[in-house]
Design a protein around this motif. Structure first.
Motif, PDB file in Angstrom:
ATOM      1  N   LEU A  40       0.812  -1.218   0.000  1.00 28.74           N
ATOM      2  CA  LEU A  40       0.000   0.000   0.000  1.00 28.74           C
ATOM      3  C   LEU A  40       0.841   1.262   0.000  1.00 28.74           C
ATOM      4  O   LEU A  40       0.463   2.271  -0.596  1.00 28.74           O
ATOM      5  N   ARG A  75      -4.654   5.325  -3.681  1.00 34.10           N
ATOM      6  CA  ARG A  75      -5.026   5.149  -2.273  1.00 34.10           C
ATOM      7  C   ARG A  75      -6.460   4.618  -2.166  1.00 34.10           C
ATOM      8  O   ARG A  75      -7.257   4.748  -3.102  1.00 34.10           O
ATOM      9  N   GLU A  76      -6.770   4.079  -1.011  1.00 31.26           N
ATOM     10  CA  GLU A  76      -8.089   3.482  -0.792  1.00 31.26           C
ATOM     11  C   GLU A  76      -9.219   4.463  -1.069  1.00 31.26           C
ATOM     12  O   GLU A  76     -10.265   4.092  -1.633  1.00 31.26           O
ATOM     13  N   GLU A  77      -9.042   5.728  -0.683  1.00 26.89           N
ATOM     14  CA  GLU A  77     -10.124   6.697  -0.844  1.00 26.89           C
ATOM     15  C   GLU A  77     -10.457   6.991  -2.306  1.00 26.89           C
ATOM     16  O   GLU A  77     -11.458   7.642  -2.606  1.00 26.89           O
ATOM     17  N   HIS A  78      -9.637   6.507  -3.215  1.00 28.41           N
ATOM     18  CA  HIS A  78      -9.883   6.722  -4.641  1.00 28.41           C
ATOM     19  C   HIS A  78     -10.839   5.692  -5.240  1.00 28.41           C
ATOM     20  O   HIS A  78     -11.142   5.756  -6.436  1.00 28.41           O
ATOM     21  N   PRO A  97     -16.086   2.029  -1.813  1.00 26.97           N
ATOM     22  CA  PRO A  97     -15.853   1.103  -0.700  1.00 26.97           C
ATOM     23  C   PRO A  97     -16.174  -0.349  -1.015  1.00 26.97           C
ATOM     24  O   PRO A  97     -15.426  -1.259  -0.626  1.00 26.97           O
ATOM     25  N   TRP A 121     -13.273  -1.753  -3.133  1.00 32.33           N
ATOM     26  CA  TRP A 121     -12.036  -1.917  -2.369  1.00 32.33           C
ATOM     27  C   TRP A 121     -12.154  -3.087  -1.388  1.00 32.33           C
ATOM     28  O   TRP A 121     -11.207  -3.864  -1.216  1.00 32.33           O
ATOM     29  N   GLU A 122     -13.316  -3.219  -0.767  1.00 32.33           N
ATOM     30  CA  GLU A 122     -13.505  -4.302   0.195  1.00 32.33           C
ATOM     31  C   GLU A 122     -13.334  -5.667  -0.461  1.00 32.33           C
ATOM     32  O   GLU A 122     -12.704  -6.562   0.106  1.00 32.33           O
ATOM     33  N   THR A 153      -9.719  -6.985  -1.070  1.00 32.59           N
ATOM     34  CA  THR A 153      -8.876  -7.319   0.072  1.00 32.59           C
ATOM     35  C   THR A 153      -9.166  -8.722   0.589  1.00 32.59           C
ATOM     36  O   THR A 153     -10.267  -9.265   0.409  1.00 32.59           O
ATOM     37  N   LEU A 187      -4.423  -5.990   0.485  1.00 32.38           N
ATOM     38  CA  LEU A 187      -4.961  -5.728  -0.847  1.00 32.38           C
ATOM     39  C   LEU A 187      -4.354  -6.716  -1.842  1.00 32.38           C
ATOM     40  O   LEU A 187      -3.147  -6.705  -2.078  1.00 32.38           O
ATOM     41  N   TYR A 238     -10.912   3.763 -10.522  1.00 39.01           N
ATOM     42  CA  TYR A 238     -10.156   4.895  -9.973  1.00 39.01           C
ATOM     43  C   TYR A 238     -11.039   6.125 -10.112  1.00 39.01           C
ATOM     44  O   TYR A 238     -11.101   6.760 -11.169  1.00 39.01           O
TER      45      TYR A 238
END
Length: 398
Positions: free
Chosen positions: A80, A89-92, A95, A98-99, A102, A107, A319
């Motif tokens: 990461l 980054r995750e905030e890009h 949710p 991204w979840e 992982t 990730l 993204y």
């Protein structure tokens, strides 16, 4: 560095151009790109290459297949900090996407897109059926009855059927529709290896009964295959098609102003069936630090600079900063269904599910009789549960 992918046709051409742009931005890196036919064979080859210790540095994987690979040690997690240094980054990312990328807090997949199962429509036919709002977009629908009524209204315009849905003999379409709508009911599920499958059977039956009502011969044909549905839509014999966004280029060729929208929330909970193309790092027996650095730089370049190109094919960039770029606002109808990426529902996170899997095919088979009007919805749900139990009793070969 080597990259395996499963993109053919227009998607393949776009991916090649994105990789070429990445090498121009990083002239010290060369890419050996290998395209393989997608499906079970692709994932078998990827597993064998990883277990043999000589895989490519990166590969494309459907996120829905990740649960069959990450737990078995066939993939390596992303660093990461290394991604953050390259602006990833995750905030890009949404949710939900991204979840699913992982496993055990690490990730294992770098999402490239989400490709949801949505609705495309003909503005001409929808307009004649009085189904467009003041902005020329399809009127908001929020109930099963309203969806069916819209189909009947368009059928009056076409003189044939209102909607197209190609499920006959298909290995995924019925499952995609069912699983997205089941999620909209808010019902849960439990798929634990070695135990019986648990679904909310009442909710599942309600969803199948709705699909049966849709396939009444007026709203949509009960026995339509995938090519037949596309042909019906592009020739104006139906005004709306239930389809993956990956078919957008073909629809735009026939209907330049084709409209698109997320699948309407019919059962109360916003949810849209989807999958995600993602990059993964197959396990290397002897990882080369220089190659790994080049891999990170290339993948970051593709996401941050190539996602707009990828969106041109209909895919929603994972993204998300790309969605705020002026160029994306000019993409129609992509911008109109981008919200589907915020409420994506992938296949259950179990080793046997996912794109191109026998699981999807057997779920479709279990529903086939009901969708063609030969059996009841309860029989379809009972059949799906039996198939799920069979998979849950089978050890993960990976």
């Amino acid at each position: 560095m080597r990259i395996w992918d499963l993109f053919s046709g227009a998607d393949g051409e776009r991916m090649q151009s994105m990789q070429a742009a990445a090498t121009q931005a990083h002239p010290d890196v060369s890419i050996e790109s290998v395209t393989l036919a997608w499906g079970s064979a692709y994932y078998t080859k990827l597993a064998m290459a990883s277990s043999g210790g000589r895989p490519p540095e990166a590969a494309v994987m459907h996120m829905s297949r990740l649960a069959g690979y990450a737990p078995g040690g066939l993939l390596e997690p992303f660093d990461l900090d290394a991604l953050a240094a390259l602006g990833i980054r995750e905030e890009h990312f949404a949710p939900a996407v991204w979840e699913r990328a992982t496993h055990d807090g690490q990730l294992f997949a770098l999402p490239l897109d989400t490709h949801p199962f949505i609705n495309f429509y003909s503005p001409e036919i929808a307009g004649a059926a009085d189904l467009l709002d003041a902005d020329g977009k399809f009127t908001a629908i929020s109930s099963p009855d309203a969806f069916l009524d819209a189909g009947r209204a368009m059928a009056e315009v076409t003189g044939a059927t209102g909607m197209a849905f190609g499920h006959l003999l298909d290995t995924a379409q019925a499952w995609r529709l069912f699983w997205g709508l089941y999620a909209q009911t808010g019902a849960g599920f439990e798929l634990t290896p070695g135990r019986s499958a648990e679904l909310d059977e009442q909710a599942a039956v309600e969803v199948v009964e709705f699909v049966q009502a849709m396939l009444d011969g007026t709203v949509a044909p009960p026995k339509q295959d995938y090519p037949g549905a596309i042909a019906s839509f592009v020739t104006g014999r139906s005004g709306l098609i239930v389809s993956g966004e990956w078919e957008l280029p073909a629809y735009q060729d026939a209907i330049p102003d084709v409209g698109g929208m997320p699948f309407p929330t019919l059962f109360g909970t916003p949810a849209n069936y989807a999958d995600s193309h993602a990059f993964v790092l197959p396990r290397q027996e002897f990882a080369d630090p220089a190659r790994r650095d080049a891999t990170y730089r290339v993948l970051a370049e593709i996401l941050t600079q190539g996602s707009l190109t990828w969106a041109g094919a209909g895919h929603i960039p994972a993204y998300q900063p790309v969605l705020d770029e002026p160029g994306y606002a000019e993409l129609s109808p992509q911008k109109d269904y981008a919200a589907a990426g915020d409420v994506v529902v992938l296949d259950p996170p179990v080793w046997f599910a996912g794109a191109g899997s026998d699981f999807q095919a057997r779920m479709c088979d279990a529903m086939s009789g009901a969708l063609q009007g030969r059996t009841k919805a309860t029989a379809a749900v009972e059949g799906m549960l039996r198939e799920m139990d069979d998979f849950l009793a089978t050890p993960n070969p990976a």
